[in-house]
Design an enzyme around this catalytic site. Structure first.
Site, PDB file in Angstrom:
ATOM      1  N   LYS A   1       0.837  -1.203   0.000  1.00 47.38           N
ATOM      2  CA  LYS A   1       0.000   0.000   0.000  1.00 47.38           C
ATOM      3  C   LYS A   1       0.879   1.264   0.000  1.00 47.38           C
ATOM      4  CE  LYS A   1      -3.483  -2.508   2.723  1.00 47.38           C
ATOM      5  NZ  LYS A   1      -4.333  -2.445   3.942  1.00 47.38           N
TER       6      LYS A   1
ATOM      7  N   TYR B   1     -12.026  -2.948  -2.525  1.00 45.94           N
ATOM      8  CA  TYR B   1     -12.497  -3.179  -1.151  1.00 45.94           C
ATOM      9  C   TYR B   1     -14.022  -3.285  -1.062  1.00 45.94           C
ATOM     10  CZ  TYR B   1      -7.928  -2.554   1.138  1.00 45.94           C
ATOM     11  OH  TYR B   1      -6.622  -2.699   1.586  1.00 45.94           O
TER      12      TYR B   1
ATOM     13  N   ASN C   1      -1.325  -0.442   7.659  1.00 45.03           N
ATOM     14  CA  ASN C   1      -0.722  -1.771   7.850  1.00 45.03           C
ATOM     15  C   ASN C   1       0.053  -2.277   6.633  1.00 45.03           C
ATOM     16  OD1 ASN C   1      -2.842  -2.510   6.235  1.00 45.03           O
ATOM     17  ND2 ASN C   1      -3.894  -3.772   7.756  1.00 45.03           N
TER      18      ASN C   1
ATOM     19  N   HIS D   1      -1.447  -5.617   1.489  1.00 45.87           N
ATOM     20  CA  HIS D   1      -2.698  -6.349   1.270  1.00 45.87           C
ATOM     21  C   HIS D   1      -2.381  -7.741   0.734  1.00 45.87           C
ATOM     22  CE1 HIS D   1      -6.716  -7.405  -0.130  1.00 45.87           C
ATOM     23  NE2 HIS D   1      -6.101  -7.889  -1.200  1.00 45.87           N
TER      24      HIS D   1
ATOM     25  N   GLU E   1      -9.297 -10.577  -7.413  1.00 39.24           N
ATOM     26  CA  GLU E   1      -8.363  -9.457  -7.275  1.00 39.24           C
ATOM     27  C   GLU E   1      -7.295  -9.473  -8.371  1.00 39.24           C
ATOM     28  OE1 GLU E   1      -9.085  -9.024  -2.456  1.00 39.24           O
ATOM     29  OE2 GLU E   1      -7.157  -9.774  -3.156  1.00 39.24           O
TER      30      GLU E   1
HETATM   31  P1  DAT Z   1      -6.875  -7.523   5.709  1.00 40.01           P
HETATM   32  O1  DAT Z   1      -6.167  -6.397   5.016  1.00 40.01           O
HETATM   33  O2  DAT Z   1      -6.036  -8.138   6.772  1.00 40.01           O
HETATM   34  O3  DAT Z   1      -7.447  -8.539   4.733  1.00 40.01           O
HETATM   35  P2  DAT Z   1      -9.622  -6.564   6.011  1.00 40.01           P
HETATM   36  O4  DAT Z   1      -9.881  -7.166   4.665  1.00 40.01           O
HETATM   37  O5  DAT Z   1     -10.549  -6.940   7.123  1.00 40.01           O
HETATM   38  O6  DAT Z   1      -8.124  -6.902   6.511  1.00 40.01           O
HETATM   39  O7  DAT Z   1      -9.621  -4.979   5.920  1.00 40.01           O
HETATM   40  C1  DAT Z   1      -8.999  -4.345   4.825  1.00 40.01           C
HETATM   41  C2  DAT Z   1      -8.224  -3.165   5.331  1.00 40.01           C
HETATM   42  O8  DAT Z   1      -9.114  -2.239   5.960  1.00 40.01           O
HETATM   43  C3  DAT Z   1      -7.183  -3.491   6.403  1.00 40.01           C
HETATM   44  O9  DAT Z   1      -5.974  -3.961   5.854  1.00 40.01           O
HETATM   45  C4  DAT Z   1      -7.030  -2.176   7.068  1.00 40.01           C
HETATM   46  C5  DAT Z   1      -8.428  -1.580   7.014  1.00 40.01           C
HETATM   47  N1  DAT Z   1      -9.152  -1.841   8.264  1.00 40.01           N
HETATM   48  C6  DAT Z   1      -9.642  -3.026   8.684  1.00 40.01           C
HETATM   49  N2  DAT Z   1     -10.232  -2.921   9.873  1.00 40.01           N
HETATM   50  C7  DAT Z   1     -10.118  -1.611  10.226  1.00 40.01           C
HETATM   51  C8  DAT Z   1     -10.518  -0.847  11.344  1.00 40.01           C
HETATM   52  N3  DAT Z   1     -11.172  -1.400  12.370  1.00 40.01           N
HETATM   53  N4  DAT Z   1     -10.207   0.466  11.352  1.00 40.01           N
HETATM   54  C9  DAT Z   1      -9.537   1.044  10.322  1.00 40.01           C
HETATM   55  N5  DAT Z   1      -9.137   0.380   9.240  1.00 40.01           N
HETATM   56  C10 DAT Z   1      -9.412  -0.926   9.188  1.00 40.01           C
HETATM   57 MG    MG Z   2      -8.973  -8.433   3.370  1.00 41.81          MG
END
Ligand code: DAT
Ligand code: MG
Length: 151
Positions: free
Chosen positions: A11, A51, A114, A117, A128
């Protein structure tokens, strides 16, 4: 044989922090094969597509603004079990809960930044890869290391 492909993206925070080589090398040294890679700045609309599963979440808008805020290094990695194990290399979504030794555990602090992805399953990997890459951008080649990695 569980040879499969997954979509991995560094990212904008990971790119801006100079973590490309650090992250790419973890997948490379593990023994996975890079089959596609490009640096792109996704539009907000594209980020919303990527997303789409999260559109009801309160952080969705900020997340899509962030993903489209700068360069993203989009990649496809291939290997046996790479979808599931790639997620293991990446670590838990919230870096405050990611294990040390994982990419997020070692290199990130908060969930909104973080740095990486990774597809979370075979269906999302397929979707994707198709969203980010044209079929001709996926490069098929034989790696000389394969016989040493898989026996
Ligand atoms: P991942 O990236 O581990 O697959 P995800 O698909 O649940 O996680 O969410 C996508 C992204 O959204 C994640 O990398 C960071 C953001 N995100 C997830 N939960 C969040 C939260 N509670 N607050 C802010 N950003 C969040
Ligand atoms: Mg995810």
């Amino acid at each position: 044989c569980r040879m499969e492909r997954t979509f991995i993206a560094i990212k904008p925070d990971g790119v801006q922090r100079g973590l490309i080589s650090e992250i790419v090398s973890r997948f490379e040294r593990k023994g996975y094969k890079l089959v596609a890679i490009k640096l792109v700045v996704p539009s907000k609309q594209f980020a919303e597509k990527h997303y789409h599963d999260l559109k009801e979440r309160p952080f969705f808008n900020g997340l899509c603004d962030f993903l489209s805020s700068g360069p993203v290094l989009a990649m496809v990695w291939e290997g046996e079990g790479v979808i599931k194990y790639g997620r293991k290399l990446i670590g838990a979504t919230d870096p405050s809960k990611s294990e040390p030794g994982t990419i997020r555990g070692d290199l990130a602090v908060v969930v909104g930044r973080n740095i990486i992805h990774g597809s979370d399953g075979p269906e999302t990997a397929k979707d994707e890869i198709a969203l980010w890459f044209q079929p001709k951008e996926l490069v098929s080649y034989t790696s000389n290391e394969e016989k040493w990695i898989y026996g």
